[in-house]
Design a protein around this motif. Sequence first.
Motif, PDB file in Angstrom:
ATOM      1  N   GLY A   1     -12.158   5.888 -38.342  1.00 13.23           N
ATOM      2  CA  GLY A   1     -11.371   5.317 -37.265  1.00 13.23           C
ATOM      3  C   GLY A   1     -10.709   4.032 -37.698  1.00 13.23           C
ATOM      4  N   SER A   2      -9.531   3.739 -37.140  1.00  8.79           N
ATOM      5  CA  SER A   2      -8.807   2.507 -37.407  1.00  8.79           C
ATOM      6  C   SER A   2      -8.481   2.413 -38.891  1.00  8.79           C
ATOM      7  N   TYR A   3      -9.052   1.436 -39.615  1.00  7.55           N
ATOM      8  CA  TYR A   3      -8.779   1.348 -41.051  1.00  7.55           C
ATOM      9  C   TYR A   3      -9.266   2.603 -41.771  1.00  7.55           C
ATOM     10  N   GLY A   4     -10.348   3.193 -41.253  1.00  8.23           N
ATOM     11  CA  GLY A   4     -10.851   4.426 -41.848  1.00  8.23           C
ATOM     12  C   GLY A   4      -9.876   5.579 -41.720  1.00  8.23           C
ATOM     13  N   ALA A   5      -9.051   5.570 -40.666  1.00 12.29           N
ATOM     14  CA  ALA A   5      -8.012   6.587 -40.549  1.00 12.29           C
ATOM     15  C   ALA A   5      -6.944   6.396 -41.619  1.00 12.29           C
ATOM     16  N   ILE A   6      -6.642   5.127 -41.949  1.00 10.06           N
ATOM     17  CA  ILE A   6      -5.671   4.851 -43.005  1.00 10.06           C
ATOM     18  C   ILE A   6      -6.164   5.397 -44.343  1.00 10.06           C
ATOM     19  N   THR A   7      -7.400   5.049 -44.723  1.00 10.94           N
ATOM     20  CA  THR A   7      -7.915   5.505 -46.014  1.00 10.94           C
ATOM     21  C   THR A   7      -8.052   7.024 -46.040  1.00 10.94           C
ATOM     22  N   THR A   8      -8.368   7.627 -44.887  1.00 12.17           N
ATOM     23  CA  THR A   8      -8.505   9.082 -44.828  1.00 12.17           C
ATOM     24  C   THR A   8      -7.176   9.769 -45.095  1.00 12.17           C
ATOM     25  N   LEU A   9      -6.137   9.397 -44.345  1.00 10.04           N
ATOM     26  CA  LEU A   9      -4.843  10.045 -44.516  1.00 10.04           C
ATOM     27  C   LEU A   9      -4.237   9.719 -45.880  1.00 10.04           C
ATOM     28  N   ARG A  10      -4.443   8.496 -46.352  1.00 13.25           N
ATOM     29  CA  ARG A  10      -3.887   8.125 -47.653  1.00 13.25           C
ATOM     30  C   ARG A  10      -4.528   8.949 -48.769  1.00 13.25           C
ATOM     31  N   ALA A  11      -5.845   9.126 -48.679  1.00  9.65           N
ATOM     32  CA  ALA A  11      -6.524   9.937 -49.693  1.00  9.65           C
ATOM     33  C   ALA A  11      -6.117  11.401 -49.594  1.00  9.65           C
TER      34      ALA A  11
ATOM     35  N   VAL B   1      -9.847  16.817 -42.687  1.00 10.98           N
ATOM     36  CA  VAL B   1      -9.968  15.404 -42.351  1.00 10.98           C
ATOM     37  C   VAL B   1      -9.919  15.216 -40.838  1.00 10.98           C
ATOM     38  N   ILE B   2     -10.453  14.077 -40.394  1.00  9.26           N
ATOM     39  CA  ILE B   2     -10.301  13.603 -39.017  1.00  9.26           C
ATOM     40  C   ILE B   2      -9.859  12.149 -39.094  1.00  9.26           C
ATOM     41  N   ALA B   3      -8.722  11.843 -38.434  1.00  8.62           N
ATOM     42  CA  ALA B   3      -8.184  10.481 -38.407  1.00  8.62           C
ATOM     43  C   ALA B   3      -8.149  10.003 -36.966  1.00  8.62           C
ATOM     44  N   LEU B   4      -8.881   8.929 -36.674  1.00  6.87           N
ATOM     45  CA  LEU B   4      -8.987   8.402 -35.317  1.00  6.87           C
ATOM     46  C   LEU B   4      -8.280   7.062 -35.202  1.00  6.87           C
ATOM     47  N   GLU B   5      -7.347   6.963 -34.263  1.00  6.05           N
ATOM     48  CA  GLU B   5      -6.841   5.681 -33.763  1.00  6.05           C
ATOM     49  C   GLU B   5      -6.457   4.721 -34.890  1.00  6.05           C
ATOM     50  N   GLY B   6      -5.620   5.206 -35.807  1.00  7.99           N
ATOM     51  CA  GLY B   6      -5.168   4.351 -36.893  1.00  7.99           C
ATOM     52  C   GLY B   6      -3.663   4.402 -37.049  1.00  7.99           C
ATOM     53  N   PRO B   7      -3.061   3.396 -37.698  1.00  8.91           N
ATOM     54  CA  PRO B   7      -1.615   3.373 -37.902  1.00  8.91           C
ATOM     55  C   PRO B   7      -1.207   4.191 -39.114  1.00  8.91           C
ATOM     56  N   THR B   8       0.022   4.647 -39.124  1.00 12.52           N
ATOM     57  CA  THR B   8       0.597   5.280 -40.306  1.00 12.52           C
ATOM     58  C   THR B   8       1.552   4.340 -41.030  1.00 12.52           C
ATOM     59  N   ASP B   9       1.987   3.292 -40.340  1.00 13.35           N
ATOM     60  CA  ASP B   9       2.885   2.282 -40.905  1.00 13.35           C
ATOM     61  C   ASP B   9       2.341   0.925 -40.474  1.00 13.35           C
ATOM     62  N   PRO B  10       1.320   0.408 -41.190  1.00 11.17           N
ATOM     63  CA  PRO B  10       0.646  -0.825 -40.737  1.00 11.17           C
ATOM     64  C   PRO B  10       1.589  -1.997 -40.543  1.00 11.17           C
ATOM     65  N   GLY B  11       2.629  -2.101 -41.373  1.00  7.56           N
ATOM     66  CA  GLY B  11       3.544  -3.218 -41.229  1.00  7.56           C
ATOM     67  C   GLY B  11       4.268  -3.215 -39.909  1.00  7.56           C
ATOM     68  N   HIS B  12       4.751  -2.041 -39.489  1.00  6.51           N
ATOM     69  CA  HIS B  12       5.561  -1.934 -38.273  1.00  6.51           C
ATOM     70  C   HIS B  12       4.711  -1.748 -37.021  1.00  6.51           C
ATOM     71  N   GLN B  13       3.531  -1.149 -37.182  1.00  8.74           N
ATOM     72  CA  GLN B  13       2.724  -0.812 -36.014  1.00  8.74           C
ATOM     73  C   GLN B  13       1.598  -1.811 -35.743  1.00  8.74           C
ATOM     74  N   PHE B  14       1.403  -2.771 -36.651  1.00  7.07           N
ATOM     75  CA  PHE B  14       0.299  -3.709 -36.461  1.00  7.07           C
ATOM     76  C   PHE B  14       0.692  -5.136 -36.823  1.00  7.07           C
ATOM     77  N   VAL B  15       1.086  -5.366 -38.071  1.00  2.00           N
ATOM     78  CA  VAL B  15       1.320  -6.734 -38.543  1.00  2.00           C
ATOM     79  C   VAL B  15       2.563  -7.325 -37.892  1.00  2.00           C
ATOM     80  N   HIS B  16       3.637  -6.544 -37.823  1.00  3.76           N
ATOM     81  CA  HIS B  16       4.901  -7.009 -37.250  1.00  3.76           C
ATOM     82  C   HIS B  16       5.426  -5.959 -36.264  1.00  3.76           C
ATOM     83  N   PRO B  17       4.848  -5.900 -35.078  1.00  2.17           N
ATOM     84  CA  PRO B  17       5.204  -4.823 -34.129  1.00  2.17           C
ATOM     85  C   PRO B  17       6.696  -4.828 -33.810  1.00  2.17           C
ATOM     86  N   GLY B  18       7.307  -3.652 -33.933  1.00  2.00           N
ATOM     87  CA  GLY B  18       8.720  -3.532 -33.610  1.00  2.00           C
ATOM     88  C   GLY B  18       9.631  -4.323 -34.522  1.00  2.00           C
ATOM     89  N   GLY B  19       9.104  -4.827 -35.650  1.00  2.67           N
ATOM     90  CA  GLY B  19       9.910  -5.596 -36.573  1.00  2.67           C
ATOM     91  C   GLY B  19       9.919  -7.085 -36.322  1.00  2.67           C
TER      92      GLY B  19
END
Length: 622
Positions: free
Chosen positions: A124-134, A145-163
């Motif tokens: 879940g969360s960061y674990g979803a990132i490592t799961t999909l990336r692997a 795989v199971i990916a729970l509640e994680g971003p696919t584009d951390p820059g746009h969806q978390f660090v800098h929402p909407g740019g």
Amino acid sequence: MPARTDTDRRHEVVLRRDVRIPTPEPGVTLSADLFLPDGPGPFPLLVTVLPYRRDVAALNGSPTERWFAERGYASLLVDLLGTGSSDGVQRPPFDPGEADDALDAIRWGAAQEWCTGAVGMWGGSYGAITTLRAAARRPAALRAVIALEGPTDPGHQFVHPGGTRGAFSPLASWSVSTLFNQLLPPVDDFADPDEQARWHRRLTFAPYVLDLFRNGPGSPVWPRRRIDVAAVAVPALCVAGWRDLFVDGAVRAYEELRGTKALIAGPWMHVMPQECPVTPIDFLEIARSWWDRWLLGAGAGEDTPEVRVYAQGARPRWLGFDSWPPESTVRIEDLAGWQRSAPPEPDPATGLQSGLWSTPAGQFGLPMDQHGDDSRSLCHTSPPLSRPWLIAGRPSVTLTRGWPRVSVKLTDVDPAGRSVLISAGLACAGEADGDLTVPLNPTAYEVAAGHRIRVVVAPGDFPRVWPQEPPDGWPEAHTLTLPLADATRGKACPMPEPAEPALADLEEQPAGPAGAEASWEVTEDLLRETVSLRLAGGNRIRPEDVPGGRHTLSVDQELVATAHRLDPAESTVTGRITGTVDTATGAHVVVEVSVTATATTLDARGKVVQDGVSLLDRHWRG
């Protein structure tokens, strides 16, 4: 692949702490906790890879890993390189190279005599990132795989929402907790010389927050840290929470997958679906069925809809569809015919009544009545609906460009005037002329007949992003696009409720704002024209199952976000954590971390004191 014959069997669990997993670099190994069913085996393996300290998870009993091991699945919880008890130097946050660690763990686990060679990966969360990336790297042993509640584009969806530069979540909440994990001493075998060496090496690393702050919106690092979801070939179950900050990423992961896939989306916040106090489901059993199917070949003929979503609003219920978004009618509303209202000037401090969906606190923080924020924003309110509308997909609002940044929310207004948040979006206009279309987060929400729909436009969304001095006047919102699904085409599919107490209700809980002494406060200073959010919590963990004796971890945390209406540049977010470790060997270690940020400045501090002797007292500035 043989069908499973002992689905309901309960195994004793053999725990092997700090298993060392080799990497291609000589002398550098990853640390993992291995949970094995006590039986002849071999067993399929489930892998989770995180930067969050498997030894800290062990203080809480690592309940999910134990749960799967009790049911015949070996489970491996792995520290990323340079974190926790793993060797090496940590990479920048969300670095694509983290997939290498997952591939090393999968390769090692599949080759062990206790493993069938079939591996699933989840998190879940960061674990979803490592799961999909692997999974995008397509390791041979990975079957699902199971990916729970994680971003696919951390820059746009978390660090800098909407740019636009993010505020509370990336620069206070997440940053202070990851810095605390970095500086915390080993809590498995404190006296082990290798563990001591790794801990002292971690004290020298730059914290994640420096990378997040220095790589602002538009930095070229963020496109490189996106996940190539389309490259995932194994069956994938995506899980999303409608009230979670990563709802867009979790649903988008499902949409971008090209192979066998499934989606479950419920009304959850950033918390495991079986632990949410709102509409919990028996997610672990659902996950086990997924693993049984793809790792054991059992239950493949079950008639389960590919998409199961919880429709919020007028008639809350679970619906099954063949795809997402479901087949729908696109309805375009001309907002010129709706009731318009706006205060004389925009308020840069709007947003706090949206609750904590973008400021995850775990088990609490659902959106409040939006009326206060609505009254400080530009609103277009529809006439009462003559029939229910089931919104299923991504709404969008188109405006005439007039602001460099626009926050748009969609709400459900009942006959009493209460305004319930349906979805939200944020976009930057850049320098181009013309219209700006703001996509909102995906949702499934039914607005009742007699209710009204409201489009709410503001210059920002605090504390999700930083307040800015808004330009004069208001932009013109002129079009609302709604995906309306035919509710009769959705198949009723009630989800199982947890048959056992939620794992979060176990005696030992992780520390944080959602801990035993949680506090959630919103205050307004009428003299200084400020509005503040404060989250605080404390916890004390004293597990029984500790090699060599007992030790305790006590943690107190406070997070504060303050928006200044008169001078938005003075707005701040701060986080602090104080943790005390009393080890079984008699050592007393105090770790203090803090992060204070504005839109243009960053100050982080870490202090570590062992038995009265200072090991670290350092400032980092962005």
